[in-house]
Scaffold this active site. Structure first.
Site, PDB file in Angstrom:
ATOM      1  N   GLU A  35       0.869  -1.175   0.000  1.00 18.40           N
ATOM      2  CA  GLU A  35       0.000   0.000   0.000  1.00 18.40           C
ATOM      3  C   GLU A  35       0.910   1.230   0.000  1.00 18.40           C
ATOM      4  O   GLU A  35       1.779   1.352   0.872  1.00 18.40           O
ATOM      5  CB  GLU A  35      -0.904   0.007   1.231  1.00 18.40           C
ATOM      6  CG  GLU A  35      -1.888   1.170   1.236  1.00 18.40           C
ATOM      7  CD  GLU A  35      -2.767   1.210   2.466  1.00 18.40           C
ATOM      8  OE1 GLU A  35      -3.538   2.178   2.593  1.00 18.40           O
ATOM      9  OE2 GLU A  35      -2.682   0.287   3.307  1.00 18.40           O
ATOM     10  N   ARG A 266       5.311 -12.796   9.804  1.00 20.85           N
ATOM     11  CA  ARG A 266       5.992 -11.585   9.358  1.00 20.85           C
ATOM     12  C   ARG A 266       7.312 -11.427  10.101  1.00 20.85           C
ATOM     13  O   ARG A 266       7.573 -12.108  11.103  1.00 20.85           O
ATOM     14  CB  ARG A 266       5.104 -10.358   9.580  1.00 20.85           C
ATOM     15  CG  ARG A 266       4.818 -10.030  11.028  1.00 20.85           C
ATOM     16  CD  ARG A 266       3.940  -8.792  11.137  1.00 20.85           C
ATOM     17  NE  ARG A 266       3.631  -8.478  12.512  1.00 20.85           N
ATOM     18  CZ  ARG A 266       2.911  -7.428  12.888  1.00 20.85           C
ATOM     19  NH1 ARG A 266       2.426  -6.611  11.970  1.00 20.85           N
ATOM     20  NH2 ARG A 266       2.664  -7.199  14.161  1.00 20.85           N
ATOM     21  N   LYS A 276       4.086   1.529   9.897  1.00 23.99           N
ATOM     22  CA  LYS A 276       4.296   2.698   9.045  1.00 23.99           C
ATOM     23  C   LYS A 276       3.694   3.946   9.688  1.00 23.99           C
ATOM     24  O   LYS A 276       4.213   5.046   9.518  1.00 23.99           O
ATOM     25  CB  LYS A 276       3.704   2.457   7.659  1.00 23.99           C
ATOM     26  CG  LYS A 276       4.583   1.598   6.771  1.00 23.99           C
ATOM     27  CD  LYS A 276       4.154   1.620   5.322  1.00 23.99           C
ATOM     28  CE  LYS A 276       2.976   0.729   5.061  1.00 23.99           C
ATOM     29  NZ  LYS A 276       2.673   0.605   3.619  1.00 23.99           N
TER      30      LYS A 276
END
Length: 667
Positions: A35, A266, A276
């Site tokens: 994204e 992850r 982020k």
């Protein structure tokens, strides 16, 4: 099971099973779907490595698709940065795509879901919707607009698209099950009104699809065979499949292959944050200089700090692909860059904390140029010339007026070798009014064959170039800075994460280019920063020669209910000596275990600890083997070779014991 099959990770096993069950290899297709709402960070490198790595393994296309569904947070700057980072890592994508490419198709499918009674317009407030959705332990309840007619839903959805309504007044929801045990299945939102320009589509749309609706359908449109994502999306898989199965009925003739979602753990890294949103906070509050600040865990920051694509790819390979979440110690990442730069970085001399050294018996107007090896790990790296003169700079820590016999650097009355040059002896010092040493006066000898224990780096004052050196350290002092519910992660910022100093470097660095990497001998690895110019050189510290954080880690707290017994950890060198005594008298399998343990302990050993073992009696073969194993680690981590080291190795090579000779030959 063959060795090749055993080495496959669980995702590759899934793919191999699908191929065995009839999936054609030419149908394999993967994607990396970031994204564009921030810069990529080290956590993303795992997903990048998995997807593009599978593409390389199976010779299959990998799409770079930007899931750009939120114009409020997404920018072209982030798109450009993401592309730049992936290219820098050395990966190539088959197609550059955007979810916004599919806005019209997604809208048409949403209309079809409304017509089929599988979606409806909800006009409740966000608070009312939250209340009727229930909790993980309590089922939700149907809202007042859930049974609107198809005609009314179609009309409202079209008018939403035309911009008739304010943000927050209406949303489109999938009609699934408000009592479903998985809360994500309780009539999830598909579209919301957002009257903001999109970085690609401008003002064409004022309704935007939600991620869960867009993501899976984009995979389907692109005919992705295996949709790979992190474990946090595992609860979303049921919704992913629900959307996929319904849309498949609308497009199966032209899009025959529905994708398969699978999840992997992850990458979580100690002393690092991966959000982020939180990284953006650091940027917006000027706690760092930008997304590419060398202290940031972003790929751009790592690149600017001096990390190499190869070191990051090696790190990802060592981390591997797992099904369970875990935290990787950041020291592994630092180990990988040391390993890489040890092989590739030219050696140069730089003095970061200078004190003046005057060679009193060296002619005032004389200068010499000595030959210096560029990289002992790379025979093709060649040599360079370094100038020598009467007045030099050395590191302030490399001199003591008085020191013990274990201090192998310069002290009054003591001798050391100047790297690539002469042996000097400290005769006296000059001090200022505060009692600080301003000059060290020495004499030099032309006999360079004499054996001395210490070797110092230096720069000639009349030839030295001033440079700004930015010594970076970890940005956080806590291993998990964002894991404290009662504290803001900002509280754990390391106040000493950046130290800027004026240093002096040898003249061979006069014409360096941005991003060139070097080993400042005996100090660490550095690279030329983006701010550097020919008039003002700027170097970033990438990593030190050794892991300086290992000794700083706090010990786990003892159980407060039990009386604490004082425990003294044996020095690593003592444990190595103990292992060495037994080494030659245990079976081969045990020797391998001993070697692994010694290699681990060697990271905590200094040259000063190890050097006395060079004099071990010839008959104590095991101790000499342990010493060689430890020495190999020190040399790998930047310890300069000297006469004592060379003599010890040569003596081992001449021994009759095969194990000892074998270890010596590996160095």
């Amino acid at each position: 099971m063959s060795e090749e099959t055993k080495s496959l990770n669980f995702i590759e096993h899934i793919i191999e099973e699908d191929l065995a069950n009839g999936l054609s290899r030419d149908k394999l297709r993967f994607r990396f779907p970031p994204e564009p709402n921030g810069y990529l960070h080290i956590g993303h490198t795992k997903a990048i490595g998995i997807s593009f790595g599978l593409g390389e393994t199976y010779n299959a296309p990998v799409n770079l698709r930007f899931d750009d569904t939120n114009p409020a947070k997404e920018e072209q700057e982030y798109v450009d940065a993401i592309k730049r980072d992936i290219e820098w890592l050395g990966y190539k994508w088959a197609n550059e795509l955007y979810s916004s490419d599919y806005f019209h198709k997604l809208y048409d499918w949403a209309v079809q879901l409304i017509k089929d009674g599988k979606a409806y317009i909800d006009s409740q407030s966000s608070q009312a919707m939250a209340e009727q959705k229930g909790t993980p332990t309590q089922p939700g309840v149907d809202g007042p607009y859930r049974n609107r007619s198809v005609e009314e839903n179609l009309d409202l959805f079209e008018r939403m698209k035309q911009g008739e309504f304010d943000e927050g007044s209406h949303i489109l929801r999938a009609k699934i099950d408000m009592q479903h045990p998985n809360m994500l299945m309780r009539d999830p939102i598909m579209y919301r009104i957002l009257k903001k320009d999109h970085h690609r589509t401008g003002d064409e749309w004022c309704i935007y699809p939600m991620y869960d609706w867009t993501h899976g359908e984009s995979d389907y449109i692109e005919q992705i065979s295996h949709s790979l994502c992190s474990l946090e999306f595992k609860p979303h898989r049921e919704l992913y499949d629900w959307f996929k199965e319904h849309v498949y009925g609308y497009a199966s003739e032209t899009l025959p292959m529905p994708p398969k979602q699978r999840e992997f753990a992850r990458l979580n890294l100690s002393y690092t944050i991966m959000s982020k949103r939180k990284l953006l906070k650091l940027v917006e509050e000027n706690l760092v200089s930008g997304w590419d600040d060398p202290r940031m865990p972003t790929i751009s920051g790592l690149r600017r700090r001096g990390y190499t694509p190869n070191s990051i790819r090696q790190f990802i390979e060592k981390v591997g692909v797992a099904k369970r979440e875990n935290v990787i110690d950041v020291s592994l990442l630092e180990f990988c860059i040391r390993e890489d730069l040890n092989q590739t970085a030219p050696r140069v001399m730089a003095v970061l904390d200078p004190v003046k050294l005057v060679i009193t018996n060296y002619p005032d107007d004389k200068e010499e140029w000595f030959e210096a090896e560029n990289n002992p790990e790379d025979a093709s790296a060649g040599f360079r010339k370094v100038p020598f003169s009467k007045e030099l700079y050395i590191e302030r820590d490399d001199f003591k007026e008085e020191a013990s016999s274990k201090f192998f650097r310069l002290k009054l009355g003591g001798e050391v070798r100047l790297k690539n040059a002469y042996i000097i002896k400290a005769e006296s010092v000059v001090k200022n009014t505060e009692g600080n040493i301003t000059e060290i006066h020495c004499t030099y000898a032309t006999d360079t064959e004499k054996r001395v224990k210490g070797t110092l780096h230096w720069v000639s004052i009349k030839h030295a170039i001033k440079a700004e050196v930015r010594e970076y350290d970890r940005l956080f002092i806590d291993e998990a800075p964002d894991s404290h519910q009662d504290k803001d992660f900002i509280e754990f910022i390391n106040p000493n994460s950046l130290k800027t100093i004026e240093a002096f470097v040898e003249p061979s660095l006069a014409n360096v280019e941005v991003s060139e990497r070097f080993q400042f001998q005996r100090i660490g690895y550095f690279n030329v920063d983006d701010d550097s110019t020919s008039e003002h050189l700027v170097f970033n510290k990438t990593v030190g020669l050794r892991d300086s954080w290992a000794k700083q880690k706090p010990k786990p707290q003892q159980n407060q209910n039990k009386p604490q017994q004082p425990q003294q950890k044996r020095p690593a060198i003592e444990v190595i000596k103990q292992l060495g005594k037994k080494y030659n008298n245990v079976p081969e399998a045990k020797q391998e275990k001993f070697k692994v343990e010694i290699l681990k302990l060697a990271k905590e050993v200094s040259y000063e600890d190890l050097q006395p073992l060079f004099n071990t009696a010839a008959k104590k073969v095991g101790t000499r083997i342990a010493t060689l194993i430890t020495l190999s680690v020190l040399l790998k981590n930047g310890q300069e070779r000297n006469e004592d080291i060379d003599a010890f190795i040569e003596k081992a090579k001449a021994d009759k014991n095969e194990l000892l000779v074998a270890e010596a030959n590996t160095i």
